[in-house]
Design an enzyme around this catalytic site. Structure first.
Site, PDB file in Angstrom:
ATOM      1  N   GLU A  64       0.808  -1.158  -0.015  1.00 36.15           N
ATOM      2  CA  GLU A  64       0.173   0.077   0.044  1.00 36.15           C
ATOM      3  C   GLU A  64       0.855   1.282   0.103  1.00 36.15           C
ATOM      4  O   GLU A  64       0.676   2.223  -0.579  1.00 36.15           O
ATOM      5  CB  GLU A  64      -0.710  -0.070   1.447  1.00 36.15           C
ATOM      6  CG  GLU A  64      -1.958   0.812   1.066  1.00 36.15           C
ATOM      7  CD  GLU A  64      -3.086   0.640   2.251  1.00 36.15           C
ATOM      8  OE1 GLU A  64      -3.583  -0.381   2.433  1.00 36.15           O
ATOM      9  OE2 GLU A  64      -3.385   1.513   3.032  1.00 36.15           O
ATOM     10  N   ASP A  65       2.041   1.164   0.725  1.00 41.84           N
ATOM     11  CA  ASP A  65       2.810   2.535   0.922  1.00 41.84           C
ATOM     12  C   ASP A  65       3.896   2.439   0.307  1.00 41.84           C
ATOM     13  O   ASP A  65       4.825   3.520   0.406  1.00 41.84           O
ATOM     14  CB  ASP A  65       2.794   2.710   2.500  1.00 41.84           C
ATOM     15  CG  ASP A  65       1.455   2.930   3.114  1.00 41.84           C
ATOM     16  OD1 ASP A  65       0.622   3.527   2.504  1.00 41.84           O
ATOM     17  OD2 ASP A  65       1.225   2.545   4.351  1.00 41.84           O
TER      18      ASP A  65
END
Ligand code: ZN
Length: 183
Positions: A64-65
């Site tokens: 996600e990051d």
């Protein structure tokens, strides 16, 4: 033996991928503190017997990051770890409100390992929100966050009683702490 090696490799991978990231709170804790807390909570819940769950906990925010890809995680840590990480990853193509609703909707049907990681993640996030809240968030936004986390966790219950009670404590103590700000 190899589980410990895999754990150390995952720690190194996560530390490297998140190297420039910090938490959004006023203390701006290194992102790795969040990952180590989530991994520790999952390790405790599984009594150290489920390396796949603990490694997935360390890696749960990499898709996600960071620039990590599913294939990269699968290649380094195997298909089981990669699938748990994928289950704990929001679809960034969706708008924020949809992503948040999706978390509530998908919680009940997540795999048991993903449920553990999601639960531990919410415990860590509520603790952070209470002792190191984002400086620019008004009180009602923080409370809204607590209520949303509570709704996600409602769909995760029945996974691990101890972790669920840690969540309840973080929720109650955190709300009390936040409300204390207004006095
Ligand atoms: Zn997280």
């Amino acid at each position: 033996m190899t589980a410990l090696l895999d754990f150390a490799r995952a720690l190194e991978f996560a530390a490297h991928k998140h190297i420039d990231q910090r938490r959004k709170g006023v203390r701006a804790e290194p992102y790795l503190n969040h990952l180590s807390e989530v991994a520790f909570l999952v390790a405790e819940a599984t009594e150290g017997k489920d390396p796949v769950a603990v490694i997935a906990a360390l890696l749960h925010d990499t898709l996600e990051d960071t620039d990590a890809s599913y294939e990269e995680i699968e290649q380094h840590f195997g298909a089981e770890v990669a699938s748990v990480v994928a289950e704990t990853t929001d679809d960034k193509r969706l708008r924020k409100a949809e992503r948040k609703q999706r978390q509530i909707d998908t919680a009940p049907t997540a795999s048991s390992r993903a449920k553990l990681v999601k639960l531990a993640d919410k415990v860590s996030n509520l603790r952070s929100m209470a002792y190191s809240p984002p400086a620019d968030w008004p009180l009602d936004r923080k409370i809204e966050y607590f209520e949303w986390a509570h709704a996600v966790v409602a769909g995760l219950r029945g996974t691990d009683a101890r972790l669920e009670s840690l969540f309840d404590r973080a929720y109650e103590d955190g709300l009390a702490e936040l409300r204390g700000e207004t006095v």
